[in-house]
Design a protein around this motif. Structure first.
Motif, mmCIF file in Angstrom:
data_model
loop_
_atom_site.group_PDB
_atom_site.id
_atom_site.type_symbol
_atom_site.label_atom_id
_atom_site.label_comp_id
_atom_site.label_asym_id
_atom_site.label_seq_id
_atom_site.Cartn_x
_atom_site.Cartn_y
_atom_site.Cartn_z
ATOM 1 N N ALA A 163 0.843 -1.072 -0.083
ATOM 2 C CA ALA A 163 0.101 -0.006 0.048
ATOM 3 C C ALA A 163 0.993 1.187 -0.004
ATOM 4 O O ALA A 163 1.864 1.193 0.970
ATOM 5 C CB ALA A 163 -0.895 -0.118 1.141
ATOM 6 N N ILE A 164 0.499 2.285 -1.077
ATOM 7 C CA ILE A 164 1.173 3.551 -0.907
ATOM 8 C C ILE A 164 0.339 4.432 -1.164
ATOM 9 O O ILE A 164 -0.825 4.331 -1.384
ATOM 10 C CB ILE A 164 2.314 3.413 -2.165
ATOM 11 N N VAL A 165 0.732 5.952 -0.551
ATOM 12 C CA VAL A 165 0.135 6.957 -0.872
ATOM 13 C C VAL A 165 0.913 7.945 -1.642
ATOM 14 O O VAL A 165 1.843 8.185 -1.207
ATOM 15 C CB VAL A 165 -0.355 7.609 0.445
ATOM 16 N N ALA A 166 0.595 8.350 -2.854
ATOM 17 C CA ALA A 166 1.457 9.096 -3.880
ATOM 18 C C ALA A 166 0.678 10.425 -3.764
ATOM 19 O O ALA A 166 -0.386 10.905 -3.831
ATOM 20 C CB ALA A 166 1.114 8.477 -5.275
ATOM 21 N N THR A 167 1.621 11.620 -3.757
ATOM 22 C CA THR A 167 1.258 12.985 -3.568
ATOM 23 C C THR A 167 1.265 13.496 -5.194
ATOM 24 O O THR A 167 2.496 13.384 -5.450
ATOM 25 C CB THR A 167 2.250 13.586 -2.828
ATOM 26 N N THR A 168 0.145 14.158 -5.540
ATOM 27 C CA THR A 168 0.320 14.606 -6.725
ATOM 28 C C THR A 168 -0.186 16.223 -6.890
ATOM 29 O O THR A 168 -0.858 16.755 -5.897
ATOM 30 C CB THR A 168 -0.609 13.932 -7.872
ATOM 31 N N VAL A 169 0.516 17.145 -7.773
ATOM 32 C CA VAL A 169 0.292 18.420 -7.772
ATOM 33 C C VAL A 169 -0.405 18.642 -9.320
ATOM 34 O O VAL A 169 -0.740 19.848 -9.636
ATOM 35 C CB VAL A 169 1.625 19.419 -7.741
ATOM 36 N N ALA A 170 -1.157 17.800 -9.747
ATOM 37 C CA ALA A 170 -1.953 17.763 -10.984
ATOM 38 C C ALA A 170 -3.109 18.596 -10.693
ATOM 39 O O ALA A 170 -3.744 19.024 -11.858
ATOM 40 C CB ALA A 170 -1.944 16.450 -11.459
ATOM 41 N N MET A 171 -3.798 18.451 -9.354
ATOM 42 C CA MET A 171 -4.808 18.941 -9.319
ATOM 43 C C MET A 171 -4.837 20.488 -8.975
ATOM 44 O O MET A 171 -3.726 21.113 -8.897
ATOM 45 C CB MET A 171 -5.624 18.153 -8.032
ATOM 46 N N SER A 172 -5.834 21.297 -8.504
ATOM 47 C CA SER A 172 -5.854 22.512 -8.102
ATOM 48 C C SER A 172 -5.202 22.857 -6.890
ATOM 49 O O SER A 172 -4.520 23.843 -6.617
ATOM 50 C CB SER A 172 -7.142 23.064 -8.140
ATOM 51 N N LYS A 173 -4.784 21.688 -6.125
ATOM 52 C CA LYS A 173 -3.978 21.722 -4.906
ATOM 53 C C LYS A 173 -3.560 20.411 -4.569
ATOM 54 O O LYS A 173 -3.953 19.397 -5.164
ATOM 55 C CB LYS A 173 -4.709 22.217 -3.665
ATOM 56 N N THR A 174 -2.466 20.450 -3.737
ATOM 57 C CA THR A 174 -1.703 19.186 -3.659
ATOM 58 C C THR A 174 -2.665 18.188 -3.125
ATOM 59 O O THR A 174 -3.297 18.488 -2.001
ATOM 60 C CB THR A 174 -0.485 19.431 -2.682
ATOM 61 N N SER A 175 -2.414 16.895 -3.511
ATOM 62 C CA SER A 175 -3.608 15.877 -3.242
ATOM 63 C C SER A 175 -2.915 14.649 -3.008
ATOM 64 O O SER A 175 -1.915 14.409 -3.616
ATOM 65 C CB SER A 175 -4.717 15.477 -4.087
ATOM 66 N N ASP A 176 -3.209 13.788 -2.130
ATOM 67 C CA ASP A 176 -2.808 12.370 -1.959
ATOM 68 C C ASP A 176 -3.813 11.478 -2.510
ATOM 69 O O ASP A 176 -4.897 11.325 -2.195
ATOM 70 C CB ASP A 176 -2.671 12.077 -0.186
ATOM 71 N N VAL A 177 -3.248 10.498 -3.017
ATOM 72 C CA VAL A 177 -3.962 9.396 -3.821
ATOM 73 C C VAL A 177 -3.593 8.298 -3.331
ATOM 74 O O VAL A 177 -2.317 7.862 -3.415
ATOM 75 C CB VAL A 177 -3.711 9.454 -5.284
ATOM 76 N N GLU A 178 -4.386 7.257 -2.867
ATOM 77 C CA GLU A 178 -3.867 5.831 -2.492
ATOM 78 C C GLU A 178 -3.907 4.764 -3.455
ATOM 79 O O GLU A 178 -4.797 4.830 -4.523
ATOM 80 C CB GLU A 178 -4.908 5.293 -1.361
ATOM 81 N N TYR A 179 -2.714 3.924 -3.562
ATOM 82 C CA TYR A 179 -2.684 2.839 -4.394
ATOM 83 C C TYR A 179 -2.335 1.665 -3.726
ATOM 84 O O TYR A 179 -1.685 1.540 -2.805
ATOM 85 C CB TYR A 179 -1.492 3.342 -5.556
ATOM 86 N N THR A 180 -2.713 0.426 -4.398
ATOM 87 C CA THR A 180 -2.045 -0.841 -4.024
ATOM 88 C C THR A 180 -1.409 -1.505 -5.003
ATOM 89 O O THR A 180 -2.043 -1.456 -6.175
ATOM 90 C CB THR A 180 -3.168 -1.820 -3.473
ATOM 91 N N LEU A 181 -0.103 -1.560 -5.066
ATOM 92 C CA LEU A 181 0.773 -2.308 -5.993
ATOM 93 C C LEU A 181 0.974 -3.752 -5.608
ATOM 94 O O LEU A 181 1.038 -4.325 -4.565
ATOM 95 C CB LEU A 181 2.282 -1.780 -5.959
#
Length: 753
Positions: A117-135
């Motif tokens: 399980a990971i939490v990836a931080t992206t700045v693609a949205m209007s503000k910085t957001s955390d997105v959860e993924y499972t590899l």
């Protein structure tokens, strides 16, 4: 003194082969981790046998190129298709990207065979957001990649010349030289890959036959291995281009070693010697036994082939002495093999067939290997020939090919440059019916692969002649159309009609200077729009366009409620648009339904009632309850923790009192009475209390305490002859504090005189 090598120019095949030596140049300590087959994985680099991921919106993809096992731990190199990811968190540890140039690349610890399980931080949205993924990964020993040390590895080989003299069809007999000759074979490994096989320090050996001389030599990095077929005049100087090469070099580079390499017919002995030298280099590379000092190479190894990941793409190409740059090139990549569909603006009579390679290669391969056009009437004026599934080895390189001219009966050498500058991966998504906003829209009249500073003022000015404005996109019945508005700075209408595919589209507005067309397209695929004359398209007049659309990819972003603050749920798109917001009211009151219970010998669990700030009961699915010390007499603890949309911790307590006994008998005596009861064991009671009063409501009652739980009677003395009301209760001492049961039912007694 450094050895000097002349560089052999070798063709590097681009079938996506991964060289058995990996890029690592340092030996690793041995360690093992268990995989799902109960096998062991030694420290090293592995290619995953399986990789998948879940989570996110589905628009961003994740790939895994390799897994490194080191000291029993696994570290995966993962790549997000977006360049906007700035951090990955694994088990509360943050990892920064190693690159954000082509996607976002991270090296993170993983479970080599299972889920991470990971939490990836992206700045693609209007503000910085955390997105959860499972590899999810699977790695086994079959995916292990050998580790070789970069460097140069040289071995001297000797070719014996005790050979049978050949006799040829014209009757000539040639005498091979009897003296052996030797030369050095240097194998170059760079980034863990064999990139060159070079020859130097060859000994020239001459022999005569008939009226000609021929030589066996190493010259300018090339080796003549079949002297019987190669004649030279000793008085005429020869260059490196005149020397016959073995063909072994290309095989070694393509196979990343000698496995699968075939000896060259007519050069068996020399081929085997070169293969032996490369085998020696590979074994030395495993231990880092490279040449020191390193030899000097005059030319750098060939640049690596540019092969995109598997998929379907469109791009453009330009050719040497031919027109190929009007129509988009369709590029299909599967397992690292690229096949291109492209149009050459010539009639079939000019290009009846082509071949990728040299004229000799084409003749040797035979007609079944040539590429024939599938459409020779491809337009009006300058019609073209459409070739399909032509295998190409690399982008961003001038690739050799030959075409046969039926008029002259000759083959002509050509070059085609397939560029990655305009490369777009085709998106076959089916849009829901509706209207969309174009994004990443682009148009060109012709590809330009020159550097920006090479553009002349005239070229820059000419690009302003056509202006394409992208309007709304409409999706209906699985067909996408886009509104294109064409204008020009020359104050003249660009076109009255255009052709896309096989359909002619006419101008839909009345403006004298602009033309509006609604034409079909495929997402992220270059599409040709040709101008029309006499009802037919003009191949070399028009433009190409490509675009994607923005589809709202709303992600659920939760700000959890606490005991004192409200939370909210927002559905936010990467473009910043908020679809909706839902309020989460604070968990204002957290209470037990009972705060005092009686000992039963079993665990006691009073129920929890939680209400939000709007006095609405919060569902049990939104919190957990943990009970402690809730069996024996004393103070019990309850810990309530919020979950899902709530983040709080609340600790409550309740009392467990001892169970009550009862008066079994009261006996009156002279100015006294005796009280009897049933005794309790030490778990239930430490002792007892008796209270008595002449008032049945126990006003001004007196107490008598019995400090042993085993005593079952008590005499109350020195009282007057009256009627008394009597009750009894138990108590239990826990950690210095007494806990009492309730009072028993009242019994009365009248003392004697």
């Amino acid at each position: 003194m450094k050895k000097v090598l002349k560089k052999v120019t070798a063709l590097v095949l681009s079938a996506g082969i991964i060289l058995s030596p990996a890029y690592n140049t340092m030996a690793m300590e041995t360690g093992v981790v268990e995989n799902t087959q109960n096998a062991t994985l030694q420290d090293g680099i592995y290619t995953p046998t399986n990789f998948s991921f879940s989570g996110g919106s589905g628009k961003v993809t994740i790939t895994c190129s390799q897994v490194e096992i080191k000291n029993g731990e696994a570290f995966a190199t993962i790549k997000f298709s977006s360049t906007k990811y700035t951090n990955v968190k694994v088990s509360d540890t943050d990892y920064a990207p190693t690159s954000n140039t082509d996607g976002s690349i991270f090296v993170i610890p993983v479970n080599a065979n299972g889920e991470t399980a990971i939490v990836a931080t992206t700045v693609a949205m209007s503000k910085t957001s955390d997105v959860e993924y499972t590899l999810t990964l699977a790695v086994d020993k079959s995916g292990r990649v050998e580790t070789y040390t970069d460097g140069y590895y040289t071995k001297n080989v000797t070719i014996p010349m005790d050979l049978k003299n050949p006799k040829y069809s014209d009757g000539r007999v040639f005498s091979y030289p009897k003296n052996p000759y030797s030369f050095n074979v240097t194998t170059t490994i760079k980034d863990g890959k064999i990139v060159a096989v070079d020859y130097t320090d060859g000994v020239n050996v001459a022999a005569s036959g008939s009226d000609r001389n021929y030589l066996i030599w190493a010259m300018d990095g090339h080796v003549v291995t079949n002297p019987g077929y190669y004649y030279i005049d000793p008085e005429t100087p020869k260059t490196a281009e005149d020397v016959v090469e073995t063909g072994i070099e290309e095989q070694v580079i393509a196979h990343n070693g000698v496995d699968g390499v075939d000896v060259v017919t007519g050069a068996t002995i020399t081929s085997k010697a070169i293969i032996e030298a490369v085998e020696d280099a590979v074994e030395r590379a495993k231990t880092g036994d490279k040449d020191d000092p390193e030899p000097t190479i005059y030319a750098e190894p060939a640049t690596p082939d540019v092969v995109p990941e598997d998929g379907v793409y469109t791009t453009f190409a330009e050719g040497d002495s031919l027109s190929i740059d009007y129509e988009p090139v369709v590029l299909k990549v599967e397992k690292g093999i690229m096949k291109a569909d492209f149009v050459i603006q010539q009639r079939q009579s000019s290009y009846p067939y082509i071949y990728t390679g040299s004229e000799d290669d084409a003749i040797k391969a035979g007609e079944t290997s040539w590429y024939y056009p599938e459409d020779f009437d491809y337009g009006y004026k300058n019609p073209g020939s459409l070739f399909k599934n032509v295998i190409i080895t690399s982008l961003d390189k001038n690739l050799d090919f030959v075409n046969f001219a039926s008029g002259s009966g000759n083959w002509f050498n050509r070059q085609i440059y397939f560029g990655s500058k305009y490369l777009r991966k085709v998106d076959d998504r089916v849009l829901k019916d509706g209207t969309y906003t174009p994004v990443d829209a682009e148009y060109i009249t012709a590809p330009d692969f020159s550097e920006p500073e090479e553009n002349t003022e005239d070229e820059v000015e000419s690009k302003k002649d056509l202006v394409v404005t992208f309007g709304k996109v409409t999706a209906q019945n699985k067909v996408n159309t886009v509104e294109l508005v064409l204008s020009s700075e020359t104050d003249a209408k660009v076109a009255e009609s255009i052709m896309v595919g096989d359909t002619v589209y006419t101008d839909q507005d009345d403006n004298a200077l602009t033309a509006t067309f609604n034409v079909p397209f495929t997402l992220n695929k270059w599409t040709r729009a040709s101008y029309v004359e006499n009802g037919k398209k003009v191949v070399d007049e028009g433009f190409n366009f490509v675009l994607d659309v923005h589809v709202h990819d709303y992600e659920k972003v939760v700000k959890k409620a606490t005991l004192t603050k409200d939370g909210e749920i927002k559905y936010i798109c990467s473009c910043g648009d908020v679809e909706k917001t839902e309020k989460i009211y604070a968990a204002k009151t957290v209470q037990l339904n009972k705060t005092s219970l009686v000992y039963t010998g079993r665990a006691l669990k009073p129920s929890i009632v939680i209400k939000d700030s709007k006095k609405k009961t919060i569902s049990k699915s939104n919190y957990t309850v943990t009970y402690k010390n809730n069996t024996n007499v004393g103070k019990a603890i309850v810990v309530v923790k919020g979950k899902n949309n709530y983040n709080f911790t609340k600790t409550l307590t309740f009392t467990i009192n001892p169970s009550n006994t009862a008066i079994s008998k009261i006996t009156a005596e002279k100015k006294a009475f005796i009280v009897k009861w049933k005794a309790f064991n030490s778990k239930k009671a430490s002792g007892y209390q008796i209270r008595y009063s002449t008032d049945k409501n126990m006003k001004k009652a007196k107490l008598a305490t019995i400090n042993k739980n085993t005593i079952t009677s008590k005499k109350i003395n020195a009282i007057s002859k009256k009627k008394y009301y009597v009750q009894i209760r138990t108590y239990k001492t826990v950690n210095g504090k007494k806990y009492y049961s309730s009072w028993s039912k009242t019994k009365s007694v009248t003392t004697k005189k």
